[in-house]
Scaffold this motif. Sequence first.
Motif, mmCIF file in Angstrom:
data_model
loop_
_atom_site.group_PDB
_atom_site.id
_atom_site.type_symbol
_atom_site.label_atom_id
_atom_site.label_comp_id
_atom_site.label_asym_id
_atom_site.label_seq_id
_atom_site.Cartn_x
_atom_site.Cartn_y
_atom_site.Cartn_z
ATOM 1 N N LYS A 128 0.788 -1.067 0.134
ATOM 2 C CA LYS A 128 0.059 -0.072 -0.049
ATOM 3 C C LYS A 128 0.994 1.250 0.175
ATOM 4 C CE LYS A 128 -3.950 1.928 2.371
ATOM 5 N NZ LYS A 128 -4.842 1.861 3.490
ATOM 6 N N PHE A 129 1.817 1.122 0.890
ATOM 7 C CA PHE A 129 2.976 2.373 0.778
ATOM 8 C C PHE A 129 3.489 2.630 -0.571
ATOM 9 C CE2 PHE A 129 7.059 4.399 1.574
ATOM 10 C CZ PHE A 129 6.707 5.509 2.490
ATOM 11 N N PHE A 130 4.015 1.565 -1.416
ATOM 12 C CA PHE A 130 4.493 1.767 -2.423
ATOM 13 C C PHE A 130 3.562 2.162 -3.584
ATOM 14 C CE2 PHE A 130 5.560 0.503 -6.681
ATOM 15 C CZ PHE A 130 6.999 0.373 -6.907
ATOM 16 N N THR A 131 2.147 1.793 -3.521
ATOM 17 C CA THR A 131 1.221 2.495 -4.362
ATOM 18 C C THR A 131 0.926 3.997 -4.070
ATOM 19 O OG1 THR A 131 0.043 0.322 -4.347
ATOM 20 C CG2 THR A 131 -1.332 2.291 -5.072
ATOM 21 N N ILE A 132 0.684 4.240 -2.922
ATOM 22 C CA ILE A 132 0.351 5.716 -2.503
ATOM 23 C C ILE A 132 1.558 6.582 -2.786
ATOM 24 C CG2 ILE A 132 -0.327 7.210 -0.586
ATOM 25 C CD1 ILE A 132 -1.767 4.889 0.633
ATOM 26 N N ASN A 133 2.850 5.988 -2.371
ATOM 27 C CA ASN A 133 4.153 6.873 -2.826
ATOM 28 C C ASN A 133 4.201 7.191 -4.261
ATOM 29 O OD1 ASN A 133 7.221 7.546 -2.232
ATOM 30 N ND2 ASN A 133 7.150 5.890 -3.661
ATOM 31 N N GLU A 134 3.799 6.147 -5.109
ATOM 32 C CA GLU A 134 3.858 6.586 -6.666
ATOM 33 C C GLU A 134 2.862 7.613 -6.964
ATOM 34 O OE1 GLU A 134 4.649 4.031 -10.507
ATOM 35 O OE2 GLU A 134 3.148 3.329 -9.437
ATOM 36 N N ARG A 135 1.586 7.264 -6.107
ATOM 37 C CA ARG A 135 0.502 8.329 -6.521
ATOM 38 C C ARG A 135 0.932 9.720 -6.045
ATOM 39 N NH1 ARG A 135 -4.498 6.287 -3.488
ATOM 40 N NH2 ARG A 135 -4.126 4.531 -4.588
ATOM 41 N N PHE A 136 1.807 9.852 -4.760
ATOM 42 C CA PHE A 136 2.280 11.302 -4.384
ATOM 43 C C PHE A 136 3.133 11.952 -5.470
ATOM 44 C CE2 PHE A 136 5.344 13.898 -2.672
ATOM 45 C CZ PHE A 136 4.665 14.780 -1.533
ATOM 46 N N HIS A 137 4.190 11.058 -6.095
ATOM 47 C CA HIS A 137 5.190 11.548 -6.921
ATOM 48 C C HIS A 137 4.241 11.922 -8.007
ATOM 49 C CE1 HIS A 137 9.101 10.737 -5.331
ATOM 50 N NE2 HIS A 137 8.381 10.071 -4.415
ATOM 51 N N MET A 138 3.447 11.131 -8.675
ATOM 52 C CA MET A 138 2.880 11.655 -9.935
ATOM 53 C C MET A 138 1.776 12.623 -9.792
ATOM 54 S SD MET A 138 4.329 9.458 -11.769
ATOM 55 C CE MET A 138 3.612 9.757 -13.394
ATOM 56 N N ARG A 139 1.262 12.999 -8.765
ATOM 57 C CA ARG A 139 0.491 14.068 -8.313
ATOM 58 C C ARG A 139 1.333 15.307 -8.302
ATOM 59 N NH1 ARG A 139 -3.160 17.492 -9.602
ATOM 60 N NH2 ARG A 139 -4.073 18.434 -7.925
ATOM 61 N N LEU A 140 2.394 15.424 -7.786
ATOM 62 C CA LEU A 140 3.087 16.331 -7.722
ATOM 63 C C LEU A 140 3.771 16.819 -9.078
ATOM 64 C CD1 LEU A 140 6.182 17.224 -5.245
ATOM 65 C CD2 LEU A 140 6.823 16.788 -7.748
ATOM 66 N N LEU A 141 3.873 15.932 -10.013
ATOM 67 C CA LEU A 141 4.305 16.039 -11.377
ATOM 68 C C LEU A 141 3.185 16.542 -11.894
ATOM 69 C CD1 LEU A 141 6.282 12.784 -12.329
ATOM 70 C CD2 LEU A 141 7.290 14.756 -12.452
ATOM 71 N N GLU A 142 2.036 16.095 -11.888
ATOM 72 C CA GLU A 142 0.856 16.773 -12.611
ATOM 73 C C GLU A 142 0.638 18.154 -12.096
ATOM 74 O OE1 GLU A 142 -3.994 15.862 -12.887
ATOM 75 O OE2 GLU A 142 -2.890 15.099 -10.956
ATOM 76 N N ILE A 143 0.849 18.583 -11.046
ATOM 77 C CA ILE A 143 0.833 19.928 -10.494
ATOM 78 C C ILE A 143 1.916 20.743 -11.136
ATOM 79 C CG2 ILE A 143 0.979 21.307 -8.354
ATOM 80 C CD1 ILE A 143 -0.202 19.030 -6.934
ATOM 81 N N ALA A 144 2.986 20.260 -11.299
ATOM 82 C CA ALA A 144 4.016 20.802 -11.732
ATOM 83 C C ALA A 144 3.738 21.349 -13.284
ATOM 84 C CB ALA A 144 5.462 20.046 -11.843
ATOM 85 N N GLY A 145 2.818 20.514 -13.931
ATOM 86 C CA GLY A 145 2.200 20.923 -15.326
ATOM 87 C C GLY A 145 3.367 20.904 -16.543
ATOM 88 N N ASN A 146 4.301 19.734 -16.844
ATOM 89 C CA ASN A 146 4.934 19.614 -17.798
ATOM 90 C C ASN A 146 4.772 18.424 -18.558
ATOM 91 O OD1 ASN A 146 6.857 18.983 -19.761
ATOM 92 N ND2 ASN A 146 8.220 20.498 -18.895
ATOM 93 N N ARG A 147 3.651 18.156 -19.606
ATOM 94 C CA ARG A 147 3.310 16.744 -19.746
ATOM 95 C C ARG A 147 4.573 15.915 -20.422
ATOM 96 N NH1 ARG A 147 1.708 16.412 -25.372
ATOM 97 N NH2 ARG A 147 1.772 18.092 -26.583
#
Length: 212
Positions: A128-147
């Motif tokens: 579960k930690f691994f899954t949420i960890n990846e979700r955190f990183h991808m959300r951070l990237l999404e907010i940064a806004g460079n596709r």
Amino acid sequence: MAAAVSLAPRALYQEVAELLRQRIFKRELEPGSWIDEMKLAEEYGISRTPLREALKVLAAEGLVTMKVRRGAYVTEVSEKDLTDVYHLLSLLESDAAGVVAERATDAEIADLQALHKQLEAAAGNRDKFFTINERFHMRLLEIAGNRWRDQMVADLRKVMKLNRHNSLLKSGRVKESMLEHRAIMEALAHRDAKGAVRRMQEHFSNGLEAAA
């Protein structure tokens, strides 16, 4: 109706690619192993054409290596590959962290804080930690806004999952990773761009050391 029919083969090979992708991540198809196209086509009840198209997708992502006259193999990640992947992820994600610290809205920071709380709550469950960890990183990237960066990171993270000694499998690494995330989140919340960049770089440096 004609449009729906024309789209079916594309949907099929993408579906097959995802099935194979997950089998690779779960080690049902081990790094270095030969992919038996005939057996898989029979197992999935499909022709070899969509299967080969799916393998091309996975080859483009780096998960599969095509060898002349020998077929497809699950990619093996060397020590240099791992170092190179972590180096690029560190560059891309630390840059994104700096952008988020400077430009994110309060609501976006709150999104990351909510994910961080979920991460801390999952510290006792590695999967579960691994899954949420990846979700955190991808959300951070999404907010940064460079596709373009998002796509590069997504592909690099797929290759990172091929590593037999994933950093989070090391004893004590989940706790260390959680503390590093806490430091990243603190820098983001305080709009400390330089601090966020530095903390993210440290996070990947420690991750590489644990994964090697």
